[in-house]
Design an enzyme around this catalytic site. Structure first.
Site, PDB file in Angstrom:
ATOM      1  N   TRP A 101       0.617  -1.306   0.307  1.00  0.00           N
ATOM      2  CA  TRP A 101      -0.085   0.114   0.021  1.00  0.00           C
ATOM      3  C   TRP A 101       0.772   1.285   0.003  1.00  0.00           C
ATOM      4  O   TRP A 101       0.668   2.102  -0.819  1.00  0.00           O
ATOM      5  CB  TRP A 101      -1.287  -0.080   1.218  1.00  0.00           C
ATOM      6  N   ASP A 175      -1.795   6.241   6.406  1.00  0.00           N
ATOM      7  CA  ASP A 175      -3.093   5.666   5.943  1.00  0.00           C
ATOM      8  C   ASP A 175      -3.234   4.742   6.706  1.00  0.00           C
ATOM      9  O   ASP A 175      -2.852   3.484   7.035  1.00  0.00           O
ATOM     10  CB  ASP A 175      -2.508   5.040   4.324  1.00  0.00           C
ATOM     11  N   LYS A 199     -13.152  -1.830   6.206  1.00  0.00           N
ATOM     12  CA  LYS A 199     -12.453  -2.627   7.174  1.00  0.00           C
ATOM     13  C   LYS A 199     -12.867  -2.824   8.590  1.00  0.00           C
ATOM     14  O   LYS A 199     -13.715  -3.656   8.940  1.00  0.00           O
ATOM     15  CB  LYS A 199     -10.979  -2.365   6.904  1.00  0.00           C
TER      16      LYS A 199
HETATM   17  N1  PMP Z   1      -4.425   1.247   2.031  1.00  0.00           N
HETATM   18  C1  PMP Z   1      -4.726   0.259   2.752  1.00  0.00           C
HETATM   19  C2  PMP Z   1      -3.821   0.125   3.916  1.00  0.00           C
HETATM   20  C3  PMP Z   1      -5.562  -0.635   2.429  1.00  0.00           C
HETATM   21  O1  PMP Z   1      -5.568  -1.879   3.017  1.00  0.00           O
HETATM   22  C4  PMP Z   1      -6.400  -0.695   1.141  1.00  0.00           C
HETATM   23  C5  PMP Z   1      -7.357  -1.737   0.583  1.00  0.00           C
HETATM   24  N2  PMP Z   1      -7.073  -2.840   1.196  1.00  0.00           N
HETATM   25  C6  PMP Z   1      -6.193   0.710   0.449  1.00  0.00           C
HETATM   26  C7  PMP Z   1      -5.147   1.621   0.873  1.00  0.00           C
HETATM   27  C8  PMP Z   1      -7.014   0.901  -0.873  1.00  0.00           C
HETATM   28  O2  PMP Z   1      -8.407   1.122  -0.432  1.00  0.00           O
HETATM   29  P1  PMP Z   1      -9.352   1.232  -1.536  1.00  0.00           P
HETATM   30  O3  PMP Z   1      -9.280  -0.048  -2.330  1.00  0.00           O
HETATM   31  O4  PMP Z   1     -10.613   1.667  -0.890  1.00  0.00           O
HETATM   32  O5  PMP Z   1      -8.942   2.323  -2.501  1.00  0.00           O
END
Ligand code: PMP
Length: 368
Positions: A101, A175, A199
């Protein structure tokens, strides 16, 4: 009878009480004659829902007054662009890479700013948070970005870095998508926090952004108005139509969090204690066994996402089928890491983790 235990990494399990309340209010919210999905976002009913959700979120994470709480859309990946559009001024920005991420965040920011790597956990295969003492911080950086819990690799910052103590004036961007509201936040160290709701907070489609006042008003001219934090803040998250259903379910989840008790602890502190106990139980069972393994350094292990492997990977399919038959759902690991992953967010009770631990033991025995 309880529902199956759902270990999905997200969208993920929602507390049953929240689902039941939403079901009972589905056709007629509080005598309004409407479902929340059918309400104008500018009507008094929805505004009351939204204001309460915001106030409850502020209370449960003790968000100080100088931060705005924004309800946006686009998820974590959109924020990878929205943050540099709002904060970078097209200048230098720093990243600490701890997994997929934060890697994605770095890449996206490079479209709008000069994005650099201050530290990386790649040489450990993303199994350890790099020690902050060794970070190469650019004194000119407009901000430093971390992913405070890497959902795929299962590594988590146990405390947020104190950038001022490291000699940096840069605001910290976190994040916190996959561990928001699972533990308390030291806001004195944070400039911006963002996370998708899917989540720990509710359904997909809602993104929470918490931004310090002094970081508003810096957006690049090319920043879309609907993504300009200052514009969103000035309009109480109603510049465009917000994700009304997501805000409503998140609001019910915030009320659920505020009701939680663990001994003398309340709310997020109660959940944090419960989350610690859940994680200890599961990691303990994995570590004790010669059949399973977790490869993350002890001091970097996530309390929310527990990746683990069967040492004999030829048994993976049988493991997953047996789990499903016992009502233990969505345990397959992320395709980039393989193996298994148990996400044990706030809505997962200790009994669910105990059921998984019992299954780990039984499957190991049956395979002997
Ligand atoms: N950051 C983290 C830490 C995540 O776990 C996720 C999704 N699993 C995201 C960003 C991406 O999120 P989204 O799919 O809602 O754009």
């Amino acid at each position: 009878m309880h529902r199956p235990y759902n270990f999905s990494a997200g969208p993920a399990a929602i507390p049953e009480e929240v689902l039941q309340q939403a079901a009972s209010e589905m056709l007629d919210w509080h005598g309004s004659g409407m479902s929340v999905m059918e309400m104008s976002h500018r009507g008094k009913e929805f505004i009351s829902i939204c204001e309460k959700a915001e106030a409850d979120f502020r209370q449960l994470l003790a968000v100080p007054e100088q931060f705005h709480i924004l309800f946006m859309q686009g998820g974590g990946l959109a924020e990878n662009a929205i943050v540099p559009l709002n904060l970078s001024r097209g200048g230098a920005v720093d990243f600490v890479l701890t997994g997929s991420w934060s890697q994605k965040s770095l890449k996206e920011a490079g479209k709008y700013a000069q994005a650099a790597v201050a530290a990386s956990a790649e040489d450990s295969g993303f199994t350890r948070i790099p020690d902050a003492a060794g970070w190469k911080l650019n004194p000119q950086a407009e901000y430093l970005h971390i992913c405070s819990n890497e959902t795929i690799h299962g590594i988590e910052f146990q405390t947020l870095p104190d950038l001022r103590a490291l000699g940096s004036q840069a605001p910290l961007v976190i994040d916190f998508s996959s561990h928001v509201a699972s533990r308390t936040v030291d806001w004195s160290r944070v400039g911006v926090a963002f996370g998708g709701a899917q989540k720990n907070l509710g359904p997909a489609g809602l993104t929470l952004v918490v931004v310090r006042d002094d970081l508003l008003g810096r957006a690049l001219d090319i920043c879309p108005s609907a993504f300009n934090y200052q514009t969103v803040a000035a309009n109480q998250s109603m510049y465009n139509t917000p994700p009304t259903w997501g805000i409503y379910i998140a609001g019910l989840t915030f009320e659920w969090i505020l009701r939680q008790r663990e001994g003398a602890l309340e709310g997020v502190a109660a959940l944090e204690a419960r989350n610690r106990a859940k994680a200890e139980l599961l990691y303990g069972a994995i570590d004790q066994s010669a059949f399973y393994e977790n490869r993350v350094a002890l001091d970097s292990r996530s309390r929310m996402n527990v990746p683990f492997f069967l040492k004999d990977e030829s048994r993976n399919d049988a493991f997953l089928a047996g789990a499903k038959a016992r009502g233990l759902l969505q345990l397959k690991g992320h395709k980039s890491v393989g193996g298994m992953r148990a996400s044990i967010y706030n809505a997962m009770p200790l009994a669910g983790v105990q059921a998984l631990v019992d299954y780990l033991r039984d499957f190991e025995r049956s395979a002997a």
